[in-house]
Motif scaffolding. Structure first.
Motif, PDB file in Angstrom:
ATOM      1  N   SER A 112     -20.754 -22.202 -27.467  1.00  0.00           N
ATOM      2  CA  SER A 112     -20.950 -20.966 -28.206  1.00  0.00           C
ATOM      3  C   SER A 112     -20.121 -19.837 -27.610  1.00  0.00           C
ATOM      4  CB  SER A 112     -22.428 -20.563 -28.188  1.00  0.00           C
ATOM      5  OG  SER A 112     -23.204 -21.476 -28.936  1.00  0.00           O
ATOM      6  N   GLU A 113     -19.451 -19.102 -28.474  1.00  0.00           N
ATOM      7  CA  GLU A 113     -18.753 -17.899 -28.042  1.00  0.00           C
ATOM      8  C   GLU A 113     -19.726 -16.717 -27.985  1.00  0.00           C
ATOM      9  OE1 GLU A 113     -16.222 -20.536 -27.783  1.00  0.00           O
ATOM     10  OE2 GLU A 113     -16.776 -20.346 -29.891  1.00  0.00           O
ATOM     11  N   PHE A 114     -19.306 -15.629 -27.327  1.00  0.00           N
ATOM     12  CA  PHE A 114     -20.181 -14.473 -27.196  1.00  0.00           C
ATOM     13  C   PHE A 114     -19.371 -13.193 -27.289  1.00  0.00           C
ATOM     14  CE2 PHE A 114     -18.916 -15.784 -22.953  1.00  0.00           C
ATOM     15  CZ  PHE A 114     -18.706 -14.616 -22.243  1.00  0.00           C
ATOM     16  N   ILE A 115     -20.076 -12.085 -27.502  1.00  0.00           N
ATOM     17  CA  ILE A 115     -19.443 -10.786 -27.703  1.00  0.00           C
ATOM     18  C   ILE A 115     -20.172  -9.737 -26.871  1.00  0.00           C
ATOM     19  CG2 ILE A 115     -20.853 -10.311 -29.756  1.00  0.00           C
ATOM     20  CD1 ILE A 115     -18.439  -8.801 -30.918  1.00  0.00           C
ATOM     21  N   ALA A 116     -19.422  -8.763 -26.361  1.00  0.00           N
ATOM     22  CA  ALA A 116     -19.994  -7.653 -25.607  1.00  0.00           C
ATOM     23  C   ALA A 116     -19.376  -6.359 -26.106  1.00  0.00           C
ATOM     24  CB  ALA A 116     -19.744  -7.820 -24.112  1.00  0.00           C
ATOM     25  N   GLY A 117     -20.223  -5.343 -26.307  1.00  0.00           N
ATOM     26  CA  GLY A 117     -19.763  -4.045 -26.773  1.00  0.00           C
ATOM     27  C   GLY A 117     -19.538  -3.077 -25.631  1.00  0.00           C
ATOM     28  N   ALA A 118     -18.536  -2.216 -25.798  1.00  0.00           N
ATOM     29  CA  ALA A 118     -18.207  -1.160 -24.833  1.00  0.00           C
ATOM     30  C   ALA A 118     -18.007   0.130 -25.628  1.00  0.00           C
ATOM     31  CB  ALA A 118     -16.958  -1.528 -24.041  1.00  0.00           C
ATOM     32  N   PRO A 119     -19.068   0.796 -26.046  1.00  0.00           N
ATOM     33  CA  PRO A 119     -18.953   1.882 -27.020  1.00  0.00           C
ATOM     34  C   PRO A 119     -18.267   3.142 -26.503  1.00  0.00           C
ATOM     35  CG  PRO A 119     -21.210   1.687 -26.232  1.00  0.00           C
ATOM     36  CD  PRO A 119     -20.470   0.500 -25.712  1.00  0.00           C
ATOM     37  N   PHE A 120     -18.086   3.247 -25.182  1.00  0.00           N
ATOM     38  CA  PHE A 120     -17.473   4.454 -24.642  1.00  0.00           C
ATOM     39  C   PHE A 120     -16.043   4.209 -24.164  1.00  0.00           C
ATOM     40  CE2 PHE A 120     -22.100   4.527 -23.872  1.00  0.00           C
ATOM     41  CZ  PHE A 120     -22.415   5.461 -24.853  1.00  0.00           C
ATOM     42  N   ARG A 125     -14.051   6.000 -28.536  1.00  0.00           N
ATOM     43  CA  ARG A 125     -13.652   5.282 -29.751  1.00  0.00           C
ATOM     44  C   ARG A 125     -14.472   4.002 -29.852  1.00  0.00           C
ATOM     45  NH1 ARG A 125      -9.120   5.189 -33.079  1.00  0.00           N
ATOM     46  NH2 ARG A 125      -8.233   6.884 -31.840  1.00  0.00           N
ATOM     47  N   GLY A 126     -14.673   3.355 -28.710  1.00  0.00           N
ATOM     48  CA  GLY A 126     -15.487   2.162 -28.667  1.00  0.00           C
ATOM     49  C   GLY A 126     -14.709   0.884 -28.891  1.00  0.00           C
ATOM     50  N   ALA A 127     -15.213  -0.185 -28.321  1.00  0.00           N
ATOM     51  CA  ALA A 127     -14.577  -1.489 -28.441  1.00  0.00           C
ATOM     52  C   ALA A 127     -15.624  -2.579 -28.329  1.00  0.00           C
ATOM     53  CB  ALA A 127     -13.513  -1.672 -27.354  1.00  0.00           C
ATOM     54  N   ALA A 128     -15.276  -3.747 -28.825  1.00  0.00           N
ATOM     55  CA  ALA A 128     -16.106  -4.940 -28.656  1.00  0.00           C
ATOM     56  C   ALA A 128     -15.166  -6.117 -28.444  1.00  0.00           C
ATOM     57  CB  ALA A 128     -16.993  -5.178 -29.864  1.00  0.00           C
ATOM     58  N   ARG A 129     -15.539  -6.981 -27.520  1.00  0.00           N
ATOM     59  CA  ARG A 129     -14.649  -8.060 -27.107  1.00  0.00           C
ATOM     60  C   ARG A 129     -15.347  -9.400 -27.291  1.00  0.00           C
ATOM     61  NH1 ARG A 129     -11.461  -6.377 -21.985  1.00  0.00           N
ATOM     62  NH2 ARG A 129     -10.296  -5.281 -23.615  1.00  0.00           N
ATOM     63  N   VAL A 130     -14.612 -10.348 -27.841  1.00  0.00           N
ATOM     64  CA  VAL A 130     -15.124 -11.702 -28.062  1.00  0.00           C
ATOM     65  C   VAL A 130     -14.581 -12.617 -26.970  1.00  0.00           C
ATOM     66  CG1 VAL A 130     -15.150 -13.675 -29.636  1.00  0.00           C
ATOM     67  CG2 VAL A 130     -15.289 -11.340 -30.546  1.00  0.00           C
ATOM     68  N   TYR A 131     -15.464 -13.459 -26.420  1.00  0.00           N
ATOM     69  CA  TYR A 131     -15.113 -14.320 -25.295  1.00  0.00           C
ATOM     70  C   TYR A 131     -15.347 -15.786 -25.649  1.00  0.00           C
ATOM     71  CZ  TYR A 131     -15.346  -9.946 -22.682  1.00  0.00           C
ATOM     72  OH  TYR A 131     -15.152  -8.654 -22.232  1.00  0.00           O
ATOM     73  N   ASP A 132     -14.488 -16.622 -25.081  1.00  0.00           N
ATOM     74  CA  ASP A 132     -14.583 -18.068 -25.236  1.00  0.00           C
ATOM     75  C   ASP A 132     -15.749 -18.592 -24.401  1.00  0.00           C
ATOM     76  OD1 ASP A 132     -14.134 -20.910 -24.812  1.00  0.00           O
ATOM     77  OD2 ASP A 132     -12.099 -20.611 -25.550  1.00  0.00           O
ATOM     78  N   GLY A 133     -16.643 -19.344 -25.032  1.00  0.00           N
ATOM     79  CA  GLY A 133     -17.782 -19.881 -24.295  1.00  0.00           C
ATOM     80  C   GLY A 133     -17.388 -20.887 -23.240  1.00  0.00           C
ATOM     81  N   ALA A 134     -16.313 -21.624 -23.453  1.00  0.00           N
ATOM     82  CA  ALA A 134     -15.905 -22.655 -22.502  1.00  0.00           C
ATOM     83  C   ALA A 134     -15.263 -22.068 -21.256  1.00  0.00           C
ATOM     84  CB  ALA A 134     -14.932 -23.628 -23.166  1.00  0.00           C
ATOM     85  N   THR A 135     -14.430 -21.029 -21.419  1.00  0.00           N
ATOM     86  CA  THR A 135     -13.649 -20.508 -20.294  1.00  0.00           C
ATOM     87  C   THR A 135     -14.019 -19.103 -19.875  1.00  0.00           C
ATOM     88  OG1 THR A 135     -11.922 -19.535 -21.693  1.00  0.00           O
ATOM     89  CG2 THR A 135     -11.710 -21.879 -21.121  1.00  0.00           C
ATOM     90  N   GLY A 136     -14.676 -18.359 -20.749  1.00  0.00           N
ATOM     91  CA  GLY A 136     -14.930 -16.951 -20.473  1.00  0.00           C
ATOM     92  C   GLY A 136     -13.734 -16.070 -20.763  1.00  0.00           C
ATOM     93  N   GLY A 137     -12.656 -16.643 -21.264  1.00  0.00           N
ATOM     94  CA  GLY A 137     -11.462 -15.866 -21.576  1.00  0.00           C
ATOM     95  C   GLY A 137     -11.632 -15.049 -22.835  1.00  0.00           C
ATOM     96  N   VAL A 138     -10.814 -13.999 -22.968  1.00  0.00           N
ATOM     97  CA  VAL A 138     -10.886 -13.099 -24.120  1.00  0.00           C
ATOM     98  C   VAL A 138     -10.224 -13.756 -25.330  1.00  0.00           C
ATOM     99  CG1 VAL A 138     -10.219 -10.858 -25.049  1.00  0.00           C
ATOM    100  CG2 VAL A 138     -10.891 -11.056 -22.643  1.00  0.00           C
TER     101      VAL A 138
END
Length: 541
Positions: A112-120, A125-138
């Motif tokens: 499963s992949e996952f996402i983390a938000g960084a609103p500041f 402006r805010g950002a959200a980043r999706v990560y690879d569940g296998a490697t943790g890479g962006v």
């Protein structure tokens, strides 16, 4: 029962103590570092590693790895609590981990992949980043449209919105245009924008919360829900939550707060199959509801089939803000109805409740350990079993817990198994009050357990009876529930009318073995000089 096992149980009870520490159904807990505020956000992570046990993701937005409050999101093993991945914000004040969510398997590798938000990030402006569940890479990064959007305040797995068999992504930006907000859905396949959802009314903080709901209408497209807790359409900050159709983004239904300052929609979640009709249901928090006192809070569960109100859960303390967080937890008690998890972070240390999908009764109640912990700021239902006891499990975040330093925060994982059952049949004593007996602990090998008596006559004595069978025999004007295989006489009741009996569970007790507990309290004001607690049963997993 084998005589050696019976002797082991007897020895365990004889070695008991008047426990003062809280005994819970805790599986494990993980602390953040000083100032991290771990547990600010939390979500199930799905199957991130290869052990087939559901994992979890926890946000620590004030962690300082790449500068002050750059933030961290940590994926933890559901089996062990060990770190699988830790990802960090790029710059100071990004606050990555302000929101976190699982997305499902986007790339077909079984993780499963996952996402983390960084609103500041980017000057709010805010950002959200999706990560690879296998490697943790962006895998990809999304940013807000405008300089103050705070995109990433909320993030969620949207389900398959565009019916391409790949789960999609939803991200909230509640501060766009000075608080109008928007929520944007992106393709999980290639990151392209599917659609942007906008609020019907201005200034509502639309996108403060988002969640995927699954396919409610059977058309193959997953629906989503978006909260707008400051909506003023029919009163001041009553709040709303909107359900949007996956197929075209139209509004299918609107839920609205009943009174001013209810702040309905601050939290939203898929509640799972609460009413047993095979259509996912919807949980919505309204932490400002005043039914149990000013801002005591409420959580609603609505039918995903017809929008009817299925359950309400109310706070009972002023400013406890029950409903700050909500989630579905799965069927913890095996009755065929999905149960619901609700956080209430601001009453004392904070608390969280698992309530029955069948009738709204409380199945579990767990508490923080120190005043101001904000235990319950985040909650998550795993939707699966992390400790192999056959019951879905859950976790609760306490962002201001100080166990590992000031506001280090923590996440605590609990078993959904509840071996204790209230059998009622108590007998009132002085003042017409019936003593209450509550059990805690998992009854598994080597675990700490306890039965706690409250509401008894103060400064008297109590007799604890424990049996391997239930007899419900008329006794001193009441009902004797257990056959008394084990007796404990003249135990002291304190000045508050309480007594706690703690014991360690021995190894070798067969699964499915039931025990019965009851306390008889010396009470001169009772008809036969005794009051009695409710009976209590406990069944080994």
């Amino acid at each position: 029962m084998h005589c050696l096992v019976r002797l082991a149980i007897a020895a365990s009870f004889l070695a008991s103590n008047s426990a003062s520490a809280q005994v819970t159904n805790e599986v494990f807990d993980v602390d953040g570092g000083s100032g991290d505020r771990m547990g600010w956000s939390a979500s199930r992570a799905g199957l991130v590693d290869a052990d087939l046990v559901p994992d979890l993701i926890v946000g620590s937005p004030r962690a300082d790895v790449n500068g002050t409050s750059s933030g961290t999101a940590t994926v933890l093993s559901g089996a062990t609590g060990l770190v699988i991945h830790a990802v960090h914000g790029d710059l100071a004040s990004d606050q990555l981990g302000f929101s976190v969510a699982t997305l499902g398997d986007l790339d077909g590798d079984g993780r499963s992949e996952f996402i983390a938000g960084a609103p500041f990030a980017g000057g709010n402006r805010g950002a959200a980043r999706v990560y690879d569940g296998a490697t943790g890479g962006v895998l990809g990064t999304f940013t807000g449209d405008g300089p103050l959007d705070e995109l990433g305040t909320s993030v969620g797995g949207a389900g398959d919105v565009n019916n391409d068999t790949v789960p999609d992504i939803i991200i909230g930006a509640p501060e766009d245009s000075g608080g109008d907000g928007y929520a944007r859905i992106y393709s999980g396949l290639n990151g392209s924008e599917i659609r942007t959802l906008t609020p019907p009314s201005p200034g509502s903080s639309f996108g403060i919360s988002v969640a995927g709901l699954g396919d409610l209408d059977g058309d193959g497209f997953s629906e989503v829900v978006v909260g707008a807790f400051l909506d003023n359409t029919n009163g001041f900050s009553r709040g709303r939550a909107y359900v949007f159709a996956g197929i075209d983004g139209s509004i299918m239904h609107t839920f609205e707060g009943a009174a001013d300052f209810d702040w309905l929609g601050y939290s939203v979640a898929c509640a799972g199959l609460v009413d047993g009709d095979a259509v996912p249901d919807i949980a919505v928090g309204a932490y400002g509801v005043d039914v149990g006192g000013d801002a005591s809070g409420r959580a609603y569960v609505y039918s995903g089939a017809d929008w009817s109100e299925l359950l309400t859960v109310d706070g009972n303390t002023v400013n406890e803000n029950l409903g700050w967080s909500v989630d579905g937890v799965g069927d913890t008690d095996g009755d065929g109805f999905g149960d619901v998890l609700v956080g209430s972070p601001f009453g004392g240390a904070g608390r969280a409740l698992v309530v029955s999908g069948a009738d709204g009764s409380t199945l579990h109640e767990v508490h923080g350990t120190g005043a101001g912990d904000t235990f319950g700021r985040s909650v998550l239902g795993f939707g699966g079993d992390v400790n192999a006891d056959g019951h879905p499990d859950f976790a609760v975040g306490a962002a201001l817990d100080d166990d590992a330093g000031t506001s280090s925060g923590s996440i605590v994982v609990y078993s959904g198994h509840q071996p204790w059952e209230n059998l009622h049949l108590g007998l009132a004593g002085t003042g017409g009050l019936t003593p209450q007996l509550v059990g805690a602990g998992l009854l598994s090998d080597g675990t700490a357990n306890q039965v706690q008596l409250t509401g008894a006559l103060e400064n008297t004595t109590t007799n604890l009876l424990i049996g391997l069978s239930r007899i419900d025999l008329p006794f001193f004007g009441g009902t004797l529930v257990p056959f008394p295989d084990f007796f404990f006489f003249s135990l002291p009741v304190d000045a508050g009318g309480n007594h706690t009996f703690g014991f360690t569970w021995p190894a070798g007790v067969p699964s499915g073995t039931s025990f019965y507990f009851q306390q008889w309290v010396f009470d001169p004001g009772a008809p036969f000089s005794f009051s009695a607690s409710n009976g209590l049963s406990a069944t080994t997993p």
